[in-house]
Design a protein around this motif. Structure first.
Motif: not given
Length: 238
Positions: A175, A116, A112, A177-183
């Motif tokens: 997951l 990210a 994960l 890369y696509a989602w946690l990178s914004a947080y």
């Protein structure tokens, strides 16, 4: 898109070190004299050194940067407590998969974090992938020996199971890369949670197994595992 492909490749590469370690454990069954007890302990210590380098050089420095000291400490201690709870649960249900569970507990959060890291352009992503590979090899070796001793599974069958499990790495990497990178705050908390759990595992499982009476070479495996991470860290900075 190229970075996403790189995440998939690197997490898969790190994951495939687990079945490779299992196959190396199988060599001992074919040739009992090939791996003496001292060398087995050295391999375990090497994995501990690689884990410590991941904690000291990547997970903690990257994790504490965006967080307050109290939140960082809470995430780190929470990771250690969660790994301890998992350890207690596995002991109570008498499962032979303790090392496997510990291996996955490292591999999945790190995947994960790796995804990210690439998404936000951090240079630590490649180093983390290399350290994951280094630590998964001896962890796969140790987990295979544990499963083979407690079950009828041969090393090849265990390696096949580990190869299937390795596919979870790219899934978690995508997951991240696509989602946690914004947080970025969540990424930092995941890193520190994993770091705390790894720290617990090193001193609960790996370090005690690495020690061998009247043999002094195995601890050098930990030194070598850590120094590889240190050199990689310096090369990344350069």
């Amino acid at each position: 898109m190229q970075e996403l492909y790189l995440v998939i490749i690197l997490t898969l590469m790190a994951g495939m070190a687990m079945p490779l370690g299992a196959l190396l454990a199988g060599i001992e069954q074919l040739r009992p004299d090939w791996l003496k007890e001292e060398y087995r302990h050295g391999i375990i210590a090497f994995g501990g050194g690689a884990l410590l380098s991941a904690v000291a050089l990547v997970l903690v420095p990257e994790g504490i940067a965006p967080l307050s000291p109290w939140l960082a400490a809470l995430c780190f201690v929470g990771g250690g407590a969660a790994f301890m709870a998992l350890d207690i649960l596995l002991d109570r249900i008498h499962t032979p998969a303790g090392q496997l569970a510990a291996m996955l507990s490292d591999y999945l959060p790190e995947s994960l974090a790796l995804g990210a890291a690439f998404a936000v352009g951090e240079s630590s992503g490649l180093l983390l992938a290399c350290l994951m590979t280094l630590q998964n090899l001896p962890e796969g070796f140790n987990a295979c020996r544990e499963l083979s001793a407690a079950t009828h599974y041969r090393a090849r069958r265990v390696a096949l199971i580990f190869a299937v499990i390795a596919l979870l790495g790219p899934l978690f990497g995508v997951l991240g890369y696509a989602w946690l990178s914004a947080y970025p705050g969540v990424v930092a908390m995941v890193m520190l949670f994993a770091a705390g759990g790894i720290c617990y595992s090193v001193f609960q499982d790996i370090a005690p197994q690495a020690r061998l009476e009247r043999h002094w070479a195995p601890p050098m495996g930990a030194v070598l595992g850590f120094v590889l991470g240190m050199v990689g860290h310096q090369m990344t900075l350069g």
